[in-house]
Write a protein that holds these residues in place. Sequence first.
Motif, PDB file in Angstrom:
ATOM      1  N   VAL A  96       0.833  -1.205   0.000  1.00 46.85           N
ATOM      2  CA  VAL A  96       0.000   0.000   0.000  1.00 46.85           C
ATOM      3  C   VAL A  96       0.868   1.255   0.000  1.00 46.85           C
ATOM      4  N   SER A  97       1.983   1.236   0.724  1.00 47.48           N
ATOM      5  CA  SER A  97       2.824   2.429   0.807  1.00 47.48           C
ATOM      6  C   SER A  97       3.482   2.769  -0.536  1.00 47.48           C
ATOM      7  N   HIS A  98       3.508   1.809  -1.480  1.00 48.39           N
ATOM      8  CA  HIS A  98       4.079   2.071  -2.806  1.00 48.39           C
ATOM      9  C   HIS A  98       3.052   2.609  -3.797  1.00 48.39           C
ATOM     10  N   LEU A  99       1.799   2.759  -3.367  1.00 44.22           N
ATOM     11  CA  LEU A  99       0.790   3.338  -4.255  1.00 44.22           C
ATOM     12  C   LEU A  99       1.106   4.806  -4.496  1.00 44.22           C
ATOM     13  N   ASP A 100       0.697   5.290  -5.644  1.00 44.94           N
ATOM     14  CA  ASP A 100       0.949   6.678  -6.006  1.00 44.94           C
ATOM     15  C   ASP A 100       0.186   7.609  -5.062  1.00 44.94           C
ATOM     16  N   GLY A 101       0.896   8.528  -4.433  1.00 42.73           N
ATOM     17  CA  GLY A 101       0.279   9.516  -3.569  1.00 42.73           C
ATOM     18  C   GLY A 101       0.216   9.127  -2.112  1.00 42.73           C
ATOM     19  N   VAL A 102       0.598   7.917  -1.758  1.00 45.88           N
ATOM     20  CA  VAL A 102       0.553   7.479  -0.362  1.00 45.88           C
ATOM     21  C   VAL A 102       1.902   7.765   0.285  1.00 45.88           C
ATOM     22  N   ALA A 103       1.877   8.580   1.338  1.00 49.95           N
ATOM     23  CA  ALA A 103       3.113   8.898   2.060  1.00 49.95           C
ATOM     24  C   ALA A 103       3.425   7.811   3.085  1.00 49.95           C
ATOM     25  N   ARG A 104       2.408   7.365   3.816  1.00 52.17           N
ATOM     26  CA  ARG A 104       2.579   6.322   4.826  1.00 52.17           C
ATOM     27  C   ARG A 104       1.314   5.492   4.892  1.00 52.17           C
ATOM     28  N   ALA A 105       1.464   4.252   5.292  1.00 52.55           N
ATOM     29  CA  ALA A 105       0.307   3.360   5.441  1.00 52.55           C
ATOM     30  C   ALA A 105       0.484   2.524   6.702  1.00 52.55           C
ATOM     31  N   HIS A 106      -0.613   2.354   7.426  1.00 53.70           N
ATOM     32  CA  HIS A 106      -0.623   1.497   8.616  1.00 53.70           C
ATOM     33  C   HIS A 106      -1.795   0.540   8.464  1.00 53.70           C
ATOM     34  N   VAL A 107      -1.546  -0.756   8.635  1.00 50.92           N
ATOM     35  CA  VAL A 107      -2.565  -1.786   8.439  1.00 50.92           C
ATOM     36  C   VAL A 107      -2.765  -2.535   9.744  1.00 50.92           C
ATOM     37  N   LEU A 108      -4.024  -2.757  10.105  1.00 48.71           N
ATOM     38  CA  LEU A 108      -4.383  -3.536  11.289  1.00 48.71           C
ATOM     39  C   LEU A 108      -5.335  -4.632  10.852  1.00 48.71           C
ATOM     40  N   LEU A 109      -5.028  -5.857  11.214  1.00 46.78           N
ATOM     41  CA  LEU A 109      -5.851  -7.008  10.869  1.00 46.78           C
ATOM     42  C   LEU A 109      -6.738  -7.337  12.063  1.00 46.78           C
ATOM     43  N   THR A 110      -8.051  -7.376  11.859  1.00 49.04           N
ATOM     44  CA  THR A 110      -8.998  -7.687  12.931  1.00 49.04           C
ATOM     45  C   THR A 110      -9.922  -8.798  12.441  1.00 49.04           C
TER      46      THR A 110
END
Length: 192
Positions: free
Chosen positions: A117-131
């Motif tokens: 996700v962090s390599h998508l165009d326009g994304v500076a940072r990404a945080h993922v939580l699995l629930t």
Amino acid sequence: MLKGVNRVLLGVVGLVLVVLGGSVLAIGLGAPAPSWWPHDGRHDVLLDEAERTRWRDDGWWWPAVIAVLAVLVLLSLWWLLAVLRRRRLTEVLLDTGDDEGASLRGSALEQALAEEVSHLDGVARAHVLLTGRRGTPRTRILLRLRPHIDPGTTLRSLEKGPLTHARDSAGLAALPTEARLHTVKHGPERVT
């Protein structure tokens, strides 16, 4: 936020219990009672006959006491369940197609998804939580977008790229996702 509330509440409750328990122990061992202590000394009881029977004839007293204690028990149970409930999914069950199952560490899936996700165009940072549950996981994704990026385009790219890859690689029928988008705030820049 829940972690901070827990620490504050546990600290306050612990401090009150230590002060009261320490005072009772010290007075029971013969120390002089402090000025704020409601009883006279070592052989004084906490509730004397007059205090125990003061509101016996009032019809509201015992229902009020029982209601307050019931609310305290329910709040304590809610707090305990909130503390014990795991927010993160530790593993995901995979269907390997040969009547055998496999499991994937939840943190591995989170890291792989966050990296993609962090390599998508326009994304500076990404945080993922699995629930969710082991057989039906859900994801929560926090995206920090660069300024002047169209959120709709980013969401479509997220759905068609990383989420589809994660769902297919884990062999899941569905991977419900909640995405929260924020923009990165930049400080003022000096122009020369």
